[in-house]
Design an enzyme around this catalytic site. Structure first.
Site, PDB file in Angstrom:
ATOM      1  N   LYS A 192      64.378  80.733  20.171  1.00 25.51           N
ATOM      2  CA  LYS A 192      64.363  82.172  19.931  1.00 25.51           C
ATOM      3  C   LYS A 192      65.710  82.558  19.336  1.00 25.51           C
ATOM      4  O   LYS A 192      66.755  82.392  19.970  1.00 25.51           O
ATOM      5  CB  LYS A 192      64.106  82.919  21.241  1.00 25.51           C
ATOM      6  CG  LYS A 192      64.167  84.431  21.067  1.00 25.51           C
ATOM      7  CD  LYS A 192      63.715  85.161  22.309  1.00 25.51           C
ATOM      8  CE  LYS A 192      63.864  86.664  22.111  1.00 25.51           C
ATOM      9  NZ  LYS A 192      63.383  87.416  23.267  1.00 25.51           N
ATOM     10  N   LYS A 245      60.529  81.635  17.262  1.00 25.39           N
ATOM     11  CA  LYS A 245      60.509  83.088  17.071  1.00 25.39           C
ATOM     12  C   LYS A 245      61.792  83.558  16.417  1.00 25.39           C
ATOM     13  O   LYS A 245      62.851  83.147  16.889  1.00 25.39           O
ATOM     14  CB  LYS A 245      60.358  83.745  18.453  1.00 25.39           C
ATOM     15  CG  LYS A 245      60.414  85.250  18.449  1.00 25.39           C
ATOM     16  CD  LYS A 245      60.405  85.769  19.856  1.00 25.39           C
ATOM     17  CE  LYS A 245      60.633  87.273  19.836  1.00 25.39           C
ATOM     18  NZ  LYS A 245      60.987  87.793  21.099  1.00 25.39           N
TER      19      LYS A 245
HETATM   20  C1  PBG Z   1      62.260  90.298  25.306  1.00 22.71           C
HETATM   21  C2  PBG Z   1      61.511  90.135  24.030  1.00 22.71           C
HETATM   22  C3  PBG Z   1      61.855  90.563  22.736  1.00 22.71           C
HETATM   23  C4  PBG Z   1      60.786  90.231  21.917  1.00 22.71           C
HETATM   24  C5  PBG Z   1      59.845  89.583  22.711  1.00 22.71           C
HETATM   25  N1  PBG Z   1      60.320  89.524  24.009  1.00 22.71           N
HETATM   26  C6  PBG Z   1      63.014  91.336  22.249  1.00 22.71           C
HETATM   27  C7  PBG Z   1      64.369  90.783  22.292  1.00 22.71           C
HETATM   28  O1  PBG Z   1      64.606  89.617  22.572  1.00 22.71           O
HETATM   29  O2  PBG Z   1      65.266  91.589  22.080  1.00 22.71           O
HETATM   30  C8  PBG Z   1      60.690  90.544  20.453  1.00 22.71           C
HETATM   31  C9  PBG Z   1      59.308  90.735  19.940  1.00 22.71           C
HETATM   32  C10 PBG Z   1      59.214  91.402  18.620  1.00 22.71           C
HETATM   33  O3  PBG Z   1      60.202  91.751  17.960  1.00 22.71           O
HETATM   34  O4  PBG Z   1      58.064  91.589  18.197  1.00 22.71           O
HETATM   35  N2  PBG Z   1      63.330  89.463  25.451  1.00 22.71           N
HETATM   36 ZN    ZN Z   2      64.828  90.083  27.041  1.00 23.96          ZN
END
Ligand code: PBG
Ligand code: ZN
Length: 320
Positions: A192, A245
């Protein structure tokens, strides 16, 4: 003499016979945002055609998901109350726990995945417990395990931690196993990245950090070798599915993951990817349907076995 590649593009019939990648509704997982309150179905301004639902109106969207033949959803909760340690996240009567129970009543067969993180629940908006000016890794692990167990207790089918702490898969696996949830799989947001593409989601989930950023836990966008280290750790700790992601700007990472690990690979086509297409379509600059399907197809071609996308329902209808 040269090759006549065009022979196999002559008409629709032969093109469909030689097509290597085909989208089906089975590929998609649809994100749903749940809020406290009553009689709420409110469009999310940063994610057009996606809504905040109160629990009493979840039946509408759940019916739509089932009708579209999309098999899985991923749940995000927006609690009424936030605090330093995100206590609503592991409350057995928290927003997500209530939503899971309701959805399992409405559609027992629908596969319910829950996002495990703390940023929607903490007053500071970070994905863990703050000590000093940074998130304390090991302290956070205890909370993540508690959250995962409470989701499983409520009836979640799969747990998807998105916090990016080290050792979270190990901690969550141990928590689940100790509580008789040995059969609940973990889909890890393994690679991520610290991405600007999450902007519209943070507005939707009210989860933006109140100070600093997420660079000490989410990955640097320039790195791909490091993604393999993250994925390797998650596999060793017991992840069942690994995730990359965002998706569209990270197709190379998806392909690497696919080629190097004998594991199902999920890709999350995030909020910014969706919002850009929506905005361009609204301006009349692009053909929304064709662009969205081409994006999803490219994510699958890159190696994704499943795609989390805000287009899940539209795409499932379009390809019917
Ligand atoms: C929570 C989370 C996020 C997303 C999914 N789970 C946001 C982040 O990490 O700030 C992003 C999903 C999206 O942008 O569609 N940690
Ligand atoms: Zn988070």
């Amino acid at each position: 003499m040269f090759d006549r590649h065009r022979r196999l593009r002559k008409n629709q019939a032969i093109r469909s016979m030689v097509r290597e990648t085909i989208l089906t509704p089975d590929d998609f997982i649809y994100p749903i945002f749940v809020v406290e309150g009553e009689n709420i179905k409110k469009e999310i301004s940063s994610l057009p055609n996606n809504y905040h639902f109160s629990i009493d109106r979840l039946d509408e969207i759940i019916k739509e998901v089932v009708d579209c033949k999309v098999k899985g959803i991923i749940l995000f909760g927006i609690p009424e109350h936030k605090d330093e340690v995100g206590s609503d996240a592991y409350d057995d009567n928290g927003i997500i726990q209530k939503a899971i129970r309701k959805i399992k009543e409405l559609a027992p067969e629908l596969y319910v995945i829950t996002d495990v993180c703390m940023c929607e629940y903490t007053s500071h908006g970070h994905c863990g417990i703050i000590c000093g000016h940074d998130v304390d890794n090991d302290k956070t692990l205890e909370y993540l395990a508690k959250i995962a167990v409470s989701h499983a207790k409520a009836g979640a089918d799969m747990i998807a931690p998105s916090d990016m702490m080290d050792g979270r898969i190990d901690a969550i696996r141990e928590g689940l196993d100790e509580n008789e949830f040995k059969d609940i799989p973990i889909m890890s947001y393994s690679a991520k990245y610290c991405s600007a593409f999450y902007g519209p989601f943070r507005e939707a989930a009210d989860s933006a950090p109140q100070f600093g950023d997420r660079k000490t836990y989410q990955m640097d966008p320039g790195n791909i070798r490091e993604a393999m280290l993250e994925i390797q750790s998650d596999i060793e700790e017991g992840a069942d599915i690994i995730m990359v992601k965002p998706a569209l700007s990270y197709l190379d990472v998806i392909r690497w993951a696919k080629d190097r690990c004998d594991m199902p690979v999920a890709a999350y086509s995030v909020s910014g990817e969706y919002a850009m297409v929506k905005a361009a379509a609204k301006m009349g600059l692009i053909d929304e349907k064709r662009i969205a399907l081409e994006m999803l197809l490219s994510i699958k071609r890159a190696g994704a076995d499943m795609i989390i996308t805000y287009y899940a329902l539209d795409a499932a209808k379009w390809i019917k």
